[in-house]
Design a protein around this motif. Structure first.
Motif, PDB file in Angstrom:
ATOM      1  N   PRO A  87       0.817  -1.228   0.000  1.00 57.51           N
ATOM      2  CA  PRO A  87       0.000   0.000   0.000  1.00 57.51           C
ATOM      3  C   PRO A  87       0.844   1.268   0.000  1.00 57.51           C
ATOM      4  N   GLN A  88       2.012   1.215   0.638  1.00 54.34           N
ATOM      5  CA  GLN A  88       2.811   2.436   0.701  1.00 54.34           C
ATOM      6  C   GLN A  88       3.773   2.558  -0.463  1.00 54.34           C
ATOM      7  N   PHE A 260      18.132   6.726   7.517  1.00 53.18           N
ATOM      8  CA  PHE A 260      17.920   5.796   8.610  1.00 53.18           C
ATOM      9  C   PHE A 260      18.310   6.406   9.956  1.00 53.18           C
ATOM     10  N   TYR A 263      15.500   9.682  10.461  1.00 55.74           N
ATOM     11  CA  TYR A 263      14.034   9.676  10.386  1.00 55.74           C
ATOM     12  C   TYR A 263      13.398   9.135  11.670  1.00 55.74           C
ATOM     13  N   ASN A 264      12.093   9.267  11.735  1.00 55.37           N
ATOM     14  CA  ASN A 264      11.312   8.845  12.894  1.00 55.37           C
ATOM     15  C   ASN A 264       9.863   8.740  12.437  1.00 55.37           C
ATOM     16  N   PRO A 265       9.037   8.117  13.261  1.00 57.47           N
ATOM     17  CA  PRO A 265       7.661   7.872  12.797  1.00 57.47           C
ATOM     18  C   PRO A 265       6.912   9.128  12.354  1.00 57.47           C
ATOM     19  N   TYR A 268       7.559   9.458   8.548  1.00 63.40           N
ATOM     20  CA  TYR A 268       7.500   8.289   7.674  1.00 63.40           C
ATOM     21  C   TYR A 268       6.875   8.645   6.337  1.00 63.40           C
ATOM     22  N   GLN A 269       5.793   9.418   6.418  1.00 65.06           N
ATOM     23  CA  GLN A 269       5.024   9.656   5.210  1.00 65.06           C
ATOM     24  C   GLN A 269       5.836  10.369   4.137  1.00 65.06           C
ATOM     25  N   ASP A 272      10.211   8.320   4.303  1.00 62.95           N
ATOM     26  CA  ASP A 272      10.530   6.910   4.165  1.00 62.95           C
ATOM     27  C   ASP A 272      10.940   6.619   2.727  1.00 62.95           C
ATOM     28  N   TYR A 277      12.518   1.268   3.969  1.00 61.63           N
ATOM     29  CA  TYR A 277      11.317   0.438   4.042  1.00 61.63           C
ATOM     30  C   TYR A 277      11.668  -1.040   3.916  1.00 61.63           C
ATOM     31  N   ARG A 280      13.241  -2.440   7.011  1.00 61.73           N
ATOM     32  CA  ARG A 280      12.318  -2.808   8.090  1.00 61.73           C
ATOM     33  C   ARG A 280      11.591  -4.113   7.770  1.00 61.73           C
ATOM     34  N   LEU A 284      12.069  -7.898   9.787  1.00 58.85           N
ATOM     35  CA  LEU A 284      10.934  -8.627  10.355  1.00 58.85           C
ATOM     36  C   LEU A 284      10.909 -10.066   9.870  1.00 58.85           C
TER      37      LEU A 284
ATOM     38  N   ARG B 250      11.435   6.702  19.014  1.00 59.43           N
ATOM     39  CA  ARG B 250      11.817   6.724  17.618  1.00 59.43           C
ATOM     40  C   ARG B 250      11.509   5.412  16.908  1.00 59.43           C
ATOM     41  N   GLY B 312       9.836  11.799  20.068  1.00 56.04           N
ATOM     42  CA  GLY B 312       9.602  10.990  18.879  1.00 56.04           C
ATOM     43  C   GLY B 312      10.843  10.833  18.024  1.00 56.04           C
ATOM     44  N   LEU B 313      11.830  11.698  18.243  1.00 53.11           N
ATOM     45  CA  LEU B 313      13.082  11.629  17.484  1.00 53.11           C
ATOM     46  C   LEU B 313      14.161  10.892  18.245  1.00 53.11           C
ATOM     47  N   PRO B 510       7.539 -15.569  12.495  1.00 51.91           N
ATOM     48  CA  PRO B 510       6.477 -14.749  11.897  1.00 51.91           C
ATOM     49  C   PRO B 510       5.559 -15.581  10.995  1.00 51.91           C
ATOM     50  N   GLU B 519       4.898  -5.503   8.212  1.00 49.08           N
ATOM     51  CA  GLU B 519       5.634  -4.256   8.291  1.00 49.08           C
ATOM     52  C   GLU B 519       4.750  -3.077   7.901  1.00 49.08           C
ATOM     53  N   TYR B 520       3.871  -3.302   6.945  1.00 51.48           N
ATOM     54  CA  TYR B 520       2.933  -2.248   6.568  1.00 51.48           C
ATOM     55  C   TYR B 520       2.105  -1.826   7.771  1.00 51.48           C
ATOM     56  N   LEU B 526       2.865   2.810  14.133  1.00 50.92           N
ATOM     57  CA  LEU B 526       3.800   3.702  14.796  1.00 50.92           C
ATOM     58  C   LEU B 526       3.550   5.137  14.355  1.00 50.92           C
ATOM     59  N   GLU B 527       3.310   5.310  13.068  1.00 55.54           N
ATOM     60  CA  GLU B 527       3.074   6.646  12.533  1.00 55.54           C
ATOM     61  C   GLU B 527       1.818   7.257  13.160  1.00 55.54           C
ATOM     62  N   ILE B 530       2.317   7.911  17.055  1.00 53.99           N
ATOM     63  CA  ILE B 530       3.182   9.050  17.380  1.00 53.99           C
ATOM     64  C   ILE B 530       2.486  10.358  17.022  1.00 53.99           C
ATOM     65  N   LYS B 531       1.771  10.343  15.887  1.00 57.21           N
ATOM     66  CA  LYS B 531       1.093  11.573  15.499  1.00 57.21           C
ATOM     67  C   LYS B 531      -0.034  11.922  16.468  1.00 57.21           C
TER      68      LYS B 531
END
Lengths: 322, 570
Positions: A87-88, A260, A263-265, A268-269, A272, A277, A280, A284, B250, B312-313, B510, B519-520, B526-527, B530-531
């Motif tokens: 999706p992203q 890397f 950045y931080n959450p 992301y938009q 990233d 991406y 990450r 996982l 972060r 957040g950073l 997993p 991951e999506y 997280l986004e 945090i927001k």
């Protein structure tokens, strides 16, 4: 000593002739030291660049380490479909493209202008000092710089924001926490870190410009500005094209290390990129096939762009890079 | 002429390179070991069905047998007297004590996960697997099990493991879960000390005292303390430059240090992990209603300035710096933070002190903190191992004697005299200056990383000592040597809040959908979180997130996770 080759009378002539031999020959006998020098590099390239190429087959498989390349099931273009279907994906690819495009443009423009300016500096000591000073940041790693930048750009007592707020009537800027500012910060800090190093290439090109051209122009009454315009800049165009074309190959590498570490959450938009991406995802699931597919996807696009740029350079600037 | 010779050389060397590469992918030398369980070697069957695959008497194989393994060499492992991983006080001991000749097929450093990479390469190159293999990466362990090269160990476990060994592992039977397959267990979990990464609160005691405040027990009290820390100038420097709480958000909401997960815990859930729901199934922590309350609370704290605007950073290290530089009054993390990094506080700020407190309770009186798994990987045994029971001979002994530093055993003080201790006038000294050549820790050379550890033993020993009791046994005596007052206080708090611990319940590899969509979902989560905490999204965005999470694969993952859980639970 080897016996003299009757067809190579060059060293017997009293003056060097500008005429090249009609057919340059593959002459290992004469050039063997050079070949010897290049040999280790050649072997390294062979081992580390070519030998792993068959591994690309993983991109078309559901690779299982214990089954190996031969027994892992083939699934065609499934992995590539996965890249597009995330999706992203669109956002991430767009971020990558945008950030690296700006980086490429400014990494050409800034060193170009800087080299031009530096070239006009008369005081040699100052010139040398500036030249060395600006390329120092190139040798710092992003792990270290990341920490320094986070402190310097902090909204709470960070150096940059303190200067800005004391000079301008503004609120502290959240450089690393706001998407648009983040892109700006990434591009500017990358250019700051590396422009000094790229400047070296342009300075080398400047040194290669034939001094007699400047002498001739002086006789014709050109001032320094005209000299820069008609001699220096045209003289730098070829190297600019080479550097530009080669950096196009990195259009989908927007700088993993840098992003890397910064950045931080919150960003992301807009911050990233493909590499972060995939990192990450890889962390996982340890998905080799997907990682390979992404790498291949990036390489193919880079390859197409390099070929296109090469053709265009030839067609419009009549300049062959290779 | 010459050119041609040259070309030949080139071709030759290239083909050598290729041949070398090919050789690497072949297996090692052929294994001359005897067929397992062949009638010649089968000894008399003892009680409990114990039999040995080679002549065995008085706890020892005679003649000695070979047992192959591989070793992960961590940077914390040091050697002395010219010893190596392959040949040291531990391997000599194994040969001497059990007649087991430990044969290392290869060793690799753990730095940059080199060991795991080496292991994966061995797997893909179809190399010969060692007889016994310890692995601390659950995913890799599962890949290895899936390769079909390792045996079911549950049955052997029942027959061969000693009572002490069984007791240690049975302190937490969920340790087995990651290594279960339909037809049994394929890895023996390696028990680790419990409550190792469970969260406690560290609060600036001097700040509390300066402002005349009591330590907080509930979220509301904590809020009052944070407010005072921010507004009442606790460090007395006349500037409003202090923060209530240091968080590092972060990379995750539940890092080990500077975590925020206990705020969620006060509302009954731990985010970003699978918790045990009331109906006995597993439920994802971040989508529970409690998470919404916690986010709202955190948002409130950020807007009131209790939390640094750049939390957040910040990662764990940066957040800890905020505390150790004397700017934040509270940080949450594992008990071991009292030394690294929090000791720096006393260096940086004169007169500063901190103390540990349990995580606060929420509105309905419950507290929750992220927990620790009680195991560190597992031991796998090769299907074709000629002497599979030899591992139990070895490990039983360590659990019987070393785990408790059993009185009167050779491990009375620690592993080996002259290595990790030395006797000075009949007293054990652990001081590196007393030990000729310096102190090294041979227990780290053992197959299972740290010799043998009974999960509850360490923290319980510390807890006992913290209450001012005299050490009752060698383990407690040992710990009393290594613990200062702070350590004991922190350990006691840690031990007393064990009820609040909520460890990750999904410990398998997993699942399918996790791999493709996980991951999506994580990124989204997280986004969004945090927001919300930063007030960039309204709190109601949480409900939308839960909807999206469920519809875009979250529900499938929940099903898969519970399928796994139901399968291993039995």
């Amino acid at each position: 000593m080897k016996k003299k080759d009757p067809q190579q009378p060059a060293d017997q002539l009293p003056v060097r002739t500008p005429v090249r031999p009609a057919k340059p020959k593959w002459n290992l006998q004469r050039n063997w030291p050079l070949h010897l020098l290049v040999f280790p590099a050649f072997v390294l390239v062979l081992i580390f660049q070519y030998a792993p190429l068959p591994g690309l087959i993983m991109a078309f498989q559901e690779f299982k380490p214990w089954l190996g390349y031969f027994d892992s099931p083939f699934i065609g273009l499934e992995q590539f479909r996965k890249i597009i279907e995330i999706p992203q994906a669109r956002q991430v690819i767009w971020n990558t493209f945008l950030i690296s495009s700006f980086k490429i443009v400014f990494q050409l423009l800034v060193p170009f202008v800087f080299a031009l300016l530096l070239n006009e500096v008369r005081i040699m000591v100052f010139k040398r000092f500036v030249q060395s000073f600006v390329y120092l940041p190139h040798f710092l790693s992003w792990v270290i710089l990341g920490g320094i930048l986070i402190d310097m750009l902090s909204t709470d007592g960070g150096l940059i924001n303190q200067v800005l707020t004391s000079l301008l009537p503004i609120e502290p800027i959240f450089f690393l926490g706001d998407g648009d500012w983040f892109r700006f910060t990434v591009i500017v800090s990358d250019v700051w870190k590396d422009f000094g190093f790229s400047t070296i290439v342009f300075l080398a090109a400047l040194a290669g410009i034939d001094p007699s051209l400047y002498e001739a122009s002086l006789i014709d009454g050109a001032n320094r500005f005209k000299q820069a315009l008609y001699i220096t800049i045209p003289g730098m165009i070829p190297i600019t094209i080479v550097v530009g074309t080669l950096s196009l190959g990195n259009i989908l590498n927007a700088g993993f290390d840098q992003i890397f570490n910064l950045y931080n959450p919150l960003v992301y938009q807009k911050g990233d990129i493909i590499d972060t991406y995939v990192y990450r995802i890889g962390l996982l699931s340890g998905d080799y096939s997907f990682g390979t597919a992404v790498g291949m996807f990036k390489s193919i696009i880079s390859f197409v762009l390099i070929v296109a740029a090469y053709r265009m350079a030839y067609k419009f600037a009549n300049y062959r890079i290779f | 002429m010459k050119t041609k010779v040259w070309r030949n050389h080139l071709l030759l060397s290239m083909s050598m390179v290729l041949a070398f590469g090919a050789a690497c992918s072949n297996s090692g030398p052929a294994d001359p070991a005897p067929v397992p369980g062949s009638t010649n070697n089968e000894q008399e069957v003892g009680e409990g069905g114990i039999s040995y695959s080679a002549p065995f008497a008085d706890g020892k194989y005679d003649p000695p047998i070979d047992m192959t393994t591989v070793a992960a060499v961590s940077p914390s492992m040091t050697f002395k007297n010219g010893e190596t991983m392959e040949n040291n006080v531990h391997t000599e001991w194994a040969l001497e004590r059990f007649g087991i000749n430990l044969n290392y097929l290869w060793t690799s450093t753990t730095q940059n996960t080199a060991f795991n990479t080496r292991m994966r390469l061995a797997l893909s190159a179809n190399e010969k697997m060692p007889d016994v293999l310890a692995i601390d990466d659950v995913q890799l362990a599962n890949d290895l099990i899936d390769s079909g090269k390792f045996m079911e160990v549950g049955e052997m476990w029942e027959r061969y493991a000693s009572d002490a060994y069984k007791q240690a592992v049975n302190e937490d039977p969920t340790m087995w879960y990651p290594f279960m397959r339909e037809d049994g267990a394929y890895g023996i979990p390696i028990p680790e000390y419990s409550w190792n990464n469970d969260t406690v609160l560290f609060i600036r005691q001097d700040w509390l005292d300066n402002l005349g405040l009591e330590a907080p027990e509930t979220l509301d009290e904590l809020e009052a303390v944070m407010d005072a820390f921010v507004t009442q100038d606790p460090d007395g420097n006349g500037q409003a430059d202090t923060y209530g709480l240091a968080l590092g958000m972060r990379d995750s909401l539940k890092p080990a240090q500077a975590t925020a997960s206990w705020v969620f815990g006060a509302y009954g859930t731990i985010p970003q992990q699978w918790n045990l729901a009331e109906d006995g199934s597993l439920a994802y922590g971040s989508i529970q209603p409690g998470a919404k309350d916690a986010l709202q609370k955190l948002n409130e704290w950020v807007s009131k300035g209790y939390i640094h605007r750049e939390a957040g950073l910040h990662d764990e290290t940066k957040a800890a710096e905020l505390f150790t530089s004397g700017r934040a009054g509270i940080i949450a993390g594992p008990y071991w933070m009292d030394r690294t990094p929090l000791k720096d506080l006393m260096v940086n700020v004169e007169g500063a002190s901190f103390q540990a407190y349990p995580v606060p309770t929420g509105p309905d009186g419950q507290a929750g903190r992220q927990g620790t798994l009680n195991f560190r990987g597992a031991v796998l045994i090769n299907k074709d191992a000629p002497h599979p029971e030899a591992f139990f001979v070895y490990q039983n002994y360590l659990f019987d004697n070393f785990a408790t530093l059993q009185e009167g055993s050779e491990f009375e003080y620690q592993f080996a005299e002259g290595y990790d201790y030395v006797l000075v006038d009949g007293e054990a000294s652990y001081d590196t200056n007393d030990i000729p050549g310096g102190r090294v820790i041979p227990q780290k050379y053992t197959i299972t990383y740290e010799g043998a550890r009974i999960p509850s033993s360490a923290m319980e020993a510390l807890g006992w000592l913290a209450e001012g009791n005299e050490p009752r046994n060698n383990l407690e005596r040992y710990h009393s040597r290594f613990s200062d007052e702070t350590r004991l206080q922190v350990a006691n708090v840690n031990l007393n809040s064990r009820e609040a611990s909520m460890p990750e319940r999904f410990t398998g590899a997993p699942t399918r959908t996790m791999k493709s969509r996980g991951e999506y979902l994580n990124t989204q989560e997280l986004e969004t979180f945090i927001k919300i905490i930063y007030g960039e999204l309204p709190i109601d965005e949480f409900d939308r997130f839960v909807e999206t999470w469920k519809s875009s694969a979250g529900d499938t993952i929940t099903e898969e996770v519970n399928e796994w859980y139901n399968a291993v639970k039995e």
